[in-house]
Motif scaffolding. Structure first.
Motif, mmCIF file in Angstrom:
data_model
loop_
_atom_site.group_PDB
_atom_site.id
_atom_site.type_symbol
_atom_site.label_atom_id
_atom_site.label_comp_id
_atom_site.label_asym_id
_atom_site.label_seq_id
_atom_site.Cartn_x
_atom_site.Cartn_y
_atom_site.Cartn_z
ATOM 1 N N ARG A 2 0.835 -1.198 0.000
ATOM 2 C CA ARG A 2 0.000 0.000 0.000
ATOM 3 C C ARG A 2 0.874 1.254 0.000
ATOM 4 O O ARG A 2 1.954 1.271 0.565
ATOM 5 C CB ARG A 2 -0.885 0.026 1.251
ATOM 6 C CG ARG A 2 -2.065 -0.900 1.197
ATOM 7 C CD ARG A 2 -2.799 -0.885 2.517
ATOM 8 N NE ARG A 2 -3.184 0.478 2.916
ATOM 9 C CZ ARG A 2 -4.438 0.911 2.959
ATOM 10 N NH1 ARG A 2 -5.424 0.106 2.645
ATOM 11 N NH2 ARG A 2 -4.702 2.149 3.340
ATOM 12 N N ASP A 4 0.415 4.186 1.525
ATOM 13 C CA ASP A 4 0.647 4.796 2.838
ATOM 14 C C ASP A 4 1.707 4.035 3.635
ATOM 15 O O ASP A 4 2.540 4.622 4.308
ATOM 16 C CB ASP A 4 -0.655 4.963 3.635
ATOM 17 C CG ASP A 4 -1.443 3.670 3.824
ATOM 18 O OD1 ASP A 4 -1.085 2.646 3.214
ATOM 19 O OD2 ASP A 4 -2.431 3.699 4.587
ATOM 20 N N LYS A 20 -1.723 8.911 4.844
ATOM 21 C CA LYS A 20 -3.101 8.717 4.384
ATOM 22 C C LYS A 20 -3.777 10.066 4.137
ATOM 23 O O LYS A 20 -4.441 10.254 3.113
ATOM 24 C CB LYS A 20 -3.884 7.894 5.406
ATOM 25 C CG LYS A 20 -5.304 7.581 4.970
ATOM 26 C CD LYS A 20 -6.028 6.795 6.035
ATOM 27 C CE LYS A 20 -7.432 6.417 5.658
ATOM 28 N NZ LYS A 20 -8.176 7.354 4.845
ATOM 29 N N LYS A 36 -4.536 7.053 -4.154
ATOM 30 C CA LYS A 36 -5.183 6.964 -2.852
ATOM 31 C C LYS A 36 -4.217 6.267 -1.900
ATOM 32 O O LYS A 36 -3.278 5.618 -2.328
ATOM 33 C CB LYS A 36 -6.466 6.135 -2.950
ATOM 34 C CG LYS A 36 -7.538 6.756 -3.811
ATOM 35 C CD LYS A 36 -8.763 5.869 -3.800
ATOM 36 C CE LYS A 36 -9.839 6.453 -4.687
ATOM 37 N NZ LYS A 36 -10.832 5.476 -5.075
ATOM 38 N N SER A 38 -4.669 3.639 -0.347
ATOM 39 C CA SER A 38 -4.733 2.193 -0.540
ATOM 40 C C SER A 38 -4.155 1.739 -1.885
ATOM 41 O O SER A 38 -4.113 0.535 -2.164
ATOM 42 C CB SER A 38 -6.188 1.730 -0.444
ATOM 43 O OG SER A 38 -6.956 2.371 -1.439
ATOM 44 N N ASP A 40 -1.763 0.449 -4.740
ATOM 45 C CA ASP A 40 -0.600 -0.443 -4.698
ATOM 46 C C ASP A 40 0.578 0.211 -5.406
ATOM 47 O O ASP A 40 0.411 0.814 -6.464
ATOM 48 C CB ASP A 40 -0.911 -1.777 -5.388
ATOM 49 C CG ASP A 40 -1.560 -2.772 -4.448
ATOM 50 O OD1 ASP A 40 -1.335 -2.680 -3.232
ATOM 51 O OD2 ASP A 40 -2.294 -3.645 -4.932
#
Length: 86
Positions: A2, A4, A20, A36, A38, A40
Motif C-alpha cells: 500500500r 501509505d 493517508k 489513494k 490504498s 498499490d
C-alpha cells in the motif's frame, strides 16, 4: 504494498496516518495518476508528492515491510525536487 505503508517505511512521511491524509488530499500521484492511500505501489513506479511549496519526484527501488532508518533511503531514488509558486 500500500502507498501509505511505503511512505511510512521509506520515511518519506513519518507517520502512516499523515501519509493517508496527504493522499486523501490529492497531493500524491503514481506514474502521473492521482493516488489513494490504498493504491498499490511496486518497484519502478514513479511517485510525485507535494510537501507544502515543494514537489518531490521519486522512483521506487524496492519494497520491504520493515527497514532500518539508515537504510530507508535505499528504497527510493529522488529524481527531482522543485519549488512551487515562487
Amino acid at each position: 504494498m500500500r502507498l501509505d505503508k511505503f511512505l511510512k517505511v521509506s520515511r518519506l512521511i513519518k507517520r502512516r496516518t499523515l501519509a493517508k491524509e496527504v493522499a486523501d488530499q490529492g497531493r500524491i500521484s503514481i506514474n502521473g495518476n492521482q493516488a489513494k492511500a490504498s493504491s498499490d505501489v511496486k518497484p519502478g513506479d514513479e511517485l510525485t508528492v507535494r510537501f507544502g511549496q515543494k514537489l518531490v519526484t521519486v522512483q521506487i527501488n524496492e519494497l520491504k515491510d520493515t527497514m532500518k532508518k539508515e537504510e530507508a533511503a535505499n528504497m527510493y531514488t529522488v529524481l527531482k525536487e522543485e519549488k512551487l509558486g515562487e
